[in-house]
Scaffold this active site. Structure first.
Site, PDB file in Angstrom:
ATOM      1  N   ASP A 194     -10.995   2.968   4.272  1.00  0.00           N
ATOM      2  CA  ASP A 194     -11.483   1.592   4.138  1.00  0.00           C
ATOM      3  C   ASP A 194     -13.013   1.553   4.060  1.00  0.00           C
ATOM      4  OD1 ASP A 194      -9.436  -0.407   4.116  1.00  0.00           O
ATOM      5  OD2 ASP A 194      -9.009  -0.016   6.228  1.00  0.00           O
ATOM      6  N   LYS A 229       0.841  -1.207   0.000  1.00  0.00           N
ATOM      7  CA  LYS A 229       0.000   0.000   0.000  1.00  0.00           C
ATOM      8  C   LYS A 229       0.870   1.248   0.000  1.00  0.00           C
ATOM      9  CE  LYS A 229      -3.831  -2.377   2.203  1.00  0.00           C
ATOM     10  NZ  LYS A 229      -4.605  -2.739   3.394  1.00  0.00           N
ATOM     11  N   GLN A 245      -4.488  -1.561   9.587  1.00  0.00           N
ATOM     12  CA  GLN A 245      -4.434  -2.864   8.915  1.00  0.00           C
ATOM     13  C   GLN A 245      -5.053  -3.943   9.806  1.00  0.00           C
ATOM     14  OE1 GLN A 245      -3.541  -3.416   5.770  1.00  0.00           O
ATOM     15  NE2 GLN A 245      -3.901  -5.592   5.907  1.00  0.00           N
TER      16      GLN A 245
HETATM   17  N1  GUN Z   1      -6.935  -6.723   5.948  1.00  0.00           N
HETATM   18  C1  GUN Z   1      -7.339  -7.434   4.865  1.00  0.00           C
HETATM   19  N2  GUN Z   1      -8.003  -6.646   4.000  1.00  0.00           N
HETATM   20  C2  GUN Z   1      -8.007  -5.410   4.539  1.00  0.00           C
HETATM   21  C3  GUN Z   1      -8.532  -4.164   4.104  1.00  0.00           C
HETATM   22  O1  GUN Z   1      -9.149  -4.026   3.044  1.00  0.00           O
HETATM   23  N3  GUN Z   1      -8.320  -3.116   4.937  1.00  0.00           N
HETATM   24  C4  GUN Z   1      -7.664  -3.230   6.123  1.00  0.00           C
HETATM   25  N4  GUN Z   1      -7.527  -2.136   6.875  1.00  0.00           N
HETATM   26  N5  GUN Z   1      -7.175  -4.377   6.556  1.00  0.00           N
HETATM   27  C5  GUN Z   1      -7.335  -5.452   5.757  1.00  0.00           C
END
Ligand code: GUN
Length: 286
Positions: free
Chosen positions: A120, A53, A97
């Site tokens: 998110d 990311k 995350q």
């Molecule tokens: N862990 C797995 N997928 C995601 C996501 O889309 N966002 C976040 N913050 N954590 C994740």
């Protein structure tokens, strides 16, 4: 016959070009779109996701700030960090995350993120807006799937859409976005009786289970659009989705794994960060 590929990798690359242009336009207004990423603990998969990311951000000119807390961080420490990012005017997006260590209250953390910075779209305000049909920040994976369907002019209105999986991150919001476009939506899950029978109805089938080979050719209506959201690994450690190889013989369109939904999820995070930065800038200059 083999299904046509829904090429998420190519679409994401085109979208990143637009995003770069938008970053330049924001720079001209004195705004550097900034994403704060919080990682708690040392889960190796999460580490990889977070690094990816941050790299994606960097390539598009989006600034990222990483805060890494130890696996034994307290709820108060994590909350203080989120609150700090909520207050900071130079931070436009916040991503914690998931999963976070079990001793922490995930829901309380997600509820604490300022909805305007919730890239998110997991905060109940953003979930509520999405369900109502006026969401601005939409969850990255389902929004990425919708963008991919639109890119290939796949009609949704009035069509049978079947979503396998009911997670808060993918299945539930996926169903809502398809419904908002007037699809006839069915959500399947672990208690669904005769999954194959329900899937065979689908003009558009979205699988987000996380179990390889759970979707097989006999479950596909000939010519259907099949979107494989899963990221599993096969016996030799290679990335694979939920669909068995023979699904490509039955489907009309299919997302590859890798190179389908994954790149779309990643680019949607960048898009949400830009959307959040623009909205905060517009509010600040009122
Ligand atoms: N862990 C797995 N997928 C995601 C996501 O889309 N966002 C976040 N913050 N954590 C994740």
């Amino acid at each position: 016959m083999s299904a046509a590929v829904l090429d998420g990798k190519a679409l994401a690359a085109r979208m990143r070009k637009d995003i770069k242009r938008e970053v330049s336009a924001l720079a001209a207004e004195g705004v550097v779109p900034t994403l704060a990423v919080v990682l708690v603990g040392d889960d190796p998969a999460s580490r990889v996701y977070v690094t990816n990311k941050e790299r994606d951000c960097e390539k598009c000119g989006i600034r990222s700030i990483e805060k890494h807390l130890p696996a034994d961080a307290s709820q108060a420490e994590l909350e203080a960090l989120v609150e700090e990012f909520n207050r900071r005017d130079d931070v436009h997006g916040i991503l914690v995350q998931l999963p976070i260590p079990k001793h922490l209250d995930e829901r309380a953390i997600l509820d604490l993120i300022d909805p305007a910075k919730d890239v998110d779209a997991f905060h109940p305000i953003n979930v509520g807006r999405m369900v109502r049909g006026d969401g601005v920040l939409l969850p990255c994976t389902p929004a990425g799937v919708m963008a991919l369907l639109d890119e290939y002019d796949i009609p949704i209105e009035g069509r049978e859409c079947v979503v396998i999986g009911r997670s808060n991150i993918v299945g539930k919001p996926m169903a809502q976005l398809l419904l908002a476009r007037n699809g006839t939506v069915t959500v399947c899950h672990s208690r669904t009786r005769d999954l194959a029978e329900v899937c065979r109805r689908a003009d558009i089938l979205v699988s987000a289970v996380g179990k390889r080979n759970i979707v097989t050719a006999d479950m596909i209506k000939p010519g259907a659009v099949v979107v494989d959201v899963a990221m599993n690994t096969d016996d030799s450690g290679r990335l694979c989705g939920d669909c068995a190889a023979d699904v490509a013989d039955a489907a009309g369109f299919l997302t590859p794994v890798p190179g389908g939904v994954g790149p779309m999820t990643r680019v949607m995070l960048l898009r949400n960060t830009i959307t959040a930065a623009r909205a905060q800038n517009a509010k600040a200059s009122k």
